[in-house]
Design an enzyme around this catalytic site. Structure first.
Site, PDB file in Angstrom:
ATOM      1  N   SER A 141    -144.922  28.398 -18.745  1.00 23.50           N
ATOM      2  CA  SER A 141    -144.440  27.600 -17.733  1.00 23.50           C
ATOM      3  C   SER A 141    -145.382  27.894 -16.522  1.00 23.50           C
ATOM      4  O   SER A 141    -145.938  28.992 -16.616  1.00 23.50           O
ATOM      5  CB  SER A 141    -142.868  27.670 -17.234  1.00 23.50           C
ATOM      6  OG  SER A 141    -142.549  27.425 -15.918  1.00 23.50           O
ATOM      7  N   TYR A 154    -136.843  34.288 -16.106  1.00 26.03           N
ATOM      8  CA  TYR A 154    -137.568  33.257 -16.745  1.00 26.03           C
ATOM      9  C   TYR A 154    -139.121  33.472 -16.596  1.00 26.03           C
ATOM     10  O   TYR A 154    -139.879  33.210 -17.509  1.00 26.03           O
ATOM     11  CB  TYR A 154    -137.087  32.035 -16.033  1.00 26.03           C
ATOM     12  CG  TYR A 154    -137.775  30.609 -16.606  1.00 26.03           C
ATOM     13  CD1 TYR A 154    -137.445  30.190 -17.896  1.00 26.03           C
ATOM     14  CD2 TYR A 154    -138.859  29.910 -15.935  1.00 26.03           C
ATOM     15  CE1 TYR A 154    -137.873  29.054 -18.478  1.00 26.03           C
ATOM     16  CE2 TYR A 154    -139.313  28.962 -16.501  1.00 26.03           C
ATOM     17  CZ  TYR A 154    -138.843  28.232 -17.609  1.00 26.03           C
ATOM     18  OH  TYR A 154    -139.333  27.149 -18.275  1.00 26.03           O
ATOM     19  N   ALA A 156    -140.597  36.163 -15.999  1.00 26.12           N
ATOM     20  CA  ALA A 156    -141.091  37.455 -16.982  1.00 26.12           C
ATOM     21  C   ALA A 156    -141.372  36.832 -18.316  1.00 26.12           C
ATOM     22  O   ALA A 156    -142.084  37.254 -18.801  1.00 26.12           O
ATOM     23  CB  ALA A 156    -139.868  38.615 -16.489  1.00 26.12           C
TER      24      ALA A 156
END
Length: 246
Positions: A141, A154, A156
């Site tokens: 992402s 998220y 990480a």
């Protein structure tokens, strides 16, 4: 991709569903796995209705169940004879400010988004090394590249996935196995549909293309990296974010 066998995790909806249909449209046999078996059955039915050159083999799998991964890969290899493509797409969010986030909210995201991808890579890479051929594509992402407030867990997990991919690419490259990352920006899915309109509008101001992406646009990048034309690309992060990171 005729005669190629692909495993796609999180294949029942959103980006994963689009990836499954894209690979099947190019002739691959796609083992689409997720916990929601009913949605996977719908996906296989849709592929059959479209008369795609490839087929979709729906299989139930909870990627957060470590004990299930190796038997799943073994069964897939036995059923189809090989595994040429792995797409680690399964992911969850548990958003919240770091100061308020509890351990379970952090650990659940790390397990599904990062540990599960590691387990899949570990099992599938063994098959690919024996074959001397493989394509591993991990879906990260833009949050893993630039960070997002309220998503320490998220971000990480996705940053970790990028590091995992680059390291694995160096380990398996001599066996003609490539490993790359596709990092989507904000894409129209069930996950982003829950965002308030105010948040959606503010995000669009950060995107030069001034819109959210579509799952099919992510699937196109995955299909490219999974194909022979990308045979000299490995260890790379392909941002499909409408220019947001720029």
């Amino acid at each position: 991709m005729k005669d190629k066998v692909a495993i796609v995790t999180g294949g029942s909806r959103g980006i994963g569903r689009a990836i499954c249909l894209k690979l099947a449209s190019q002739g691959a046999t796609v083992v689409a796995c997720a916990r929601d078996v009913a949605k996977l059955a719908d996906l296989a039915e849709e592929a059959a209705k479209r008369e795609l050159p490839g087929v979709i083999d729906p299989q139930s799998l909870d990627v957060a169940d470590r004990a299930a991964i190796e038997p799943f890969v073994d069964a897939t290899t036995e059923r189809h004879g090989r595994v040429d493509i792995l797409v680690n797409n399964a992911g969850i969010t548990r958003d919240g400010l770091c100061m308020n986030m509890d351990d379970d909210e952090f650990d659940d995201v790390i397990t599904t988004n990062l540990r599960a991808a590691f387990w899949m890579c570990r099992s599938v890479s063994r098959v690919m090394i024996r074959q001397r051929y493989g394509r591993i594509i991990n879906i990260a992402s833009v949050s893993g590249v630039m960070g997002t407030a309220g998503q320490t867990n998220y971000a990480a997990s996705k940053a970790g996935l990028i590091g995992l991919t680059k390291s694995l690419a160096k380990e398996v490259g001599r066996r003609k196995v490539t490993c790359n990352v596709v990092a989507p920006g904000f894409v129209t899915t069930d996950m982003t549909a829950k965002l308030p309109d105010k948040v959606k509008d503010s995000v669009k101001t950060l995107v030069p293309l001034a819109r959210f992406g579509q799952p099919e646009e992510i699937a196109g990048a995955v299909a490219f990296l999974a194909g022979d034309e990308a045979s000299y690309i490995t260890g790379q992060v392909i941002l499909v974010d409408g220019g947001m990171r720029m």
